[in-house]
Scaffold this motif. Structure first.
Motif, PDB file in Angstrom:
ATOM      1  N   ASN A 209       0.809  -1.213   0.000  1.00  0.00           N
ATOM      2  CA  ASN A 209       0.000   0.000   0.000  1.00  0.00           C
ATOM      3  C   ASN A 209       0.843   1.265   0.000  1.00  0.00           C
ATOM      4  N   ARG A 210       2.172   1.131  -0.065  1.00  0.00           N
ATOM      5  CA  ARG A 210       3.068   2.283  -0.010  1.00  0.00           C
ATOM      6  C   ARG A 210       4.152   2.125  -1.066  1.00  0.00           C
ATOM      7  N   SER A 211       4.753   3.232  -1.442  1.00  0.00           N
ATOM      8  CA  SER A 211       5.832   3.202  -2.431  1.00  0.00           C
ATOM      9  C   SER A 211       7.021   3.999  -1.916  1.00  0.00           C
ATOM     10  N   ALA A 212       8.220   3.440  -2.097  1.00  0.00           N
ATOM     11  CA  ALA A 212       9.432   4.143  -1.684  1.00  0.00           C
ATOM     12  C   ALA A 212       9.897   5.127  -2.751  1.00  0.00           C
ATOM     13  N   SER A 213       9.628   4.847  -4.018  1.00  0.00           N
ATOM     14  CA  SER A 213      10.079   5.725  -5.102  1.00  0.00           C
ATOM     15  C   SER A 213       9.069   6.817  -5.431  1.00  0.00           C
ATOM     16  N   ASN A 214       7.814   6.577  -5.110  1.00  0.00           N
ATOM     17  CA  ASN A 214       6.766   7.578  -5.316  1.00  0.00           C
ATOM     18  C   ASN A 214       6.006   7.752  -4.001  1.00  0.00           C
ATOM     19  N   PRO A 215       6.687   8.304  -2.993  1.00  0.00           N
ATOM     20  CA  PRO A 215       6.122   8.304  -1.641  1.00  0.00           C
ATOM     21  C   PRO A 215       4.953   9.272  -1.464  1.00  0.00           C
ATOM     22  N   SER A 216       3.996   8.831  -0.691  1.00  0.00           N
ATOM     23  CA  SER A 216       2.896   9.712  -0.291  1.00  0.00           C
ATOM     24  C   SER A 216       3.410  10.667   0.779  1.00  0.00           C
ATOM     25  N   SER A 217       2.590  11.622   1.158  1.00  0.00           N
ATOM     26  CA  SER A 217       2.997  12.550   2.216  1.00  0.00           C
ATOM     27  C   SER A 217       3.234  11.809   3.518  1.00  0.00           C
ATOM     28  N   PHE A 218       2.443  10.756   3.760  1.00  0.00           N
ATOM     29  CA  PHE A 218       2.640   9.951   4.977  1.00  0.00           C
ATOM     30  C   PHE A 218       4.008   9.279   4.960  1.00  0.00           C
ATOM     31  N   VAL A 219       4.366   8.675   3.826  1.00  0.00           N
ATOM     32  CA  VAL A 219       5.663   7.992   3.722  1.00  0.00           C
ATOM     33  C   VAL A 219       6.804   8.995   3.863  1.00  0.00           C
ATOM     34  N   ARG A 220       6.656  10.182   3.281  1.00  0.00           N
ATOM     35  CA  ARG A 220       7.693  11.209   3.412  1.00  0.00           C
ATOM     36  C   ARG A 220       7.884  11.610   4.876  1.00  0.00           C
ATOM     37  N   GLN A 221       6.789  11.833   5.567  1.00  0.00           N
ATOM     38  CA  GLN A 221       6.868  12.226   6.972  1.00  0.00           C
ATOM     39  C   GLN A 221       7.462  11.103   7.820  1.00  0.00           C
ATOM     40  N   ARG A 222       7.018   9.894   7.541  1.00  0.00           N
ATOM     41  CA  ARG A 222       7.544   8.746   8.289  1.00  0.00           C
ATOM     42  C   ARG A 222       9.036   8.562   7.997  1.00  0.00           C
ATOM     43  N   ALA A 223       9.443   8.735   6.746  1.00  0.00           N
ATOM     44  CA  ALA A 223      10.854   8.601   6.384  1.00  0.00           C
ATOM     45  C   ALA A 223      11.702   9.657   7.092  1.00  0.00           C
ATOM     46  N   ALA A 224      11.188  10.865   7.193  1.00  0.00           N
ATOM     47  CA  ALA A 224      11.928  11.926   7.888  1.00  0.00           C
ATOM     48  C   ALA A 224      12.113  11.568   9.356  1.00  0.00           C
ATOM     49  N   SER A 225      11.081  11.000   9.955  1.00  0.00           N
ATOM     50  CA  SER A 225      11.170  10.570  11.351  1.00  0.00           C
ATOM     51  C   SER A 225      12.178   9.431  11.505  1.00  0.00           C
ATOM     52  N   ILE A 226      12.177   8.518  10.540  1.00  0.00           N
ATOM     53  CA  ILE A 226      13.114   7.384  10.577  1.00  0.00           C
ATOM     54  C   ILE A 226      14.549   7.865  10.421  1.00  0.00           C
TER      55      ILE A 226
END
Length: 244
Positions: A209-226
């Motif tokens: 349900n998520r993409s690393a190469s085309n990240p949603s705003s949620f994935v971007r925020q989560r990646a920044a936290s990580i």
């Protein structure tokens, strides 16, 4: 004549009781031997995977049957960017180096929240993915809870994380960090940048349900936290158990 009939029945009753006790004894021995055989298989399998890379997993096999094949390229820990390992730990199990397989504090917090939210450690996820089946049955969770401390006792933390990163699902039919790095970014796992590593970690545990190469705003925020979390565990020593 009545007395003679009663006397004749007593030996038959005693024989029946002995037969019943013998049957119960055989059943008990069968259960004991069966349990010991299963335990022996578990121990042998745990030691074997500690030394050799598993060619597949139950889930990977089932997905391969469903999709007509999967992509996975096993890489040793030294060929995975250190920031990828730290990112996975920061995302999934920040106290990986501090527990013995089960994070009791995380389990208590989950219970306090009414059972909502996961408390599975990387060690538990690895045991589930390598040896068991997916699902939420109590039988599977019980086996996972018992098998995880054994795995922690036999494998090093570095080996647990190496296996985890090589069998985790990162997209439909894409397993392991090397295949994921190629799939999303066209690079090898050892060449991942901190941002790429954080995005790969951010799509876990819902890669379909998520993409690393085309990240949603949620994935971007989560990646920044990580990214921040990976730097923190490197600085405070919580990455020491799996780094050289």
């Amino acid at each position: 004549m009545a007395k003679s009939s009663t006397k004749k029945k007593k030996p038959a009753a005693r024989s029946k009781a002995r037969t019943k006790r013998s049957l119960m004894s055989r059943v008990k021995r069968l259960f004991i031997f069966g349990g010991l055989a299963v335990l022996s298989l578990i121990v042998v399998a745990t030691f074997a995977v500690g030394l050799m890379n598993p060619p597949t997993t139950p889930y990977m096999y089932s997905e391969g049957r469903r999709l007509g094949g999967v992509t996975q390229d096993w890489v040793a820990m030294e060929n995975i960017a250190p920031v990828m390992a730290r990112s996975a730990v920061a995302a999934e199990d920040a106290n990986f180096c501090l527990h013995w397989g089960l994070d009791v504090n995380a389990i208590r917090a989950t219970i306090d929240r009414g059972g909502n939210g996961g408390a599975s450690t990387i060690s538990q996820q690895t045991v589930k993915n390598v040896f068991l089946w997916h699902g939420r049955s109590w039988a599977r969770k019980a086996m996972e809870a018992l098998w995880t401390p054994l795995t922690e006792a036999v494998w090093s933390k570095r080996r647990i994380l190496e296996v985890y990163l090589n069998i985790a699902e990162f997209d439909e039919g894409v397993f392991g960090v090397q295949a994921a790095s190629q799939h999303y970014f066209g690079v090898n796992a050892r060449d991942l940048s901190p941002t790429q590593a954080a995005r790969l970690a951010a799509i876990l545990p819902s890669p379909k349900n998520r993409s690393a190469s085309n990240p949603s705003s949620f994935v971007r925020q989560r990646a920044a936290s990580i990214l921040d979390g990976a730097a923190t565990i490197e600085a405070d020593g919580r990455a020491a158990c799996f780094e050289d």
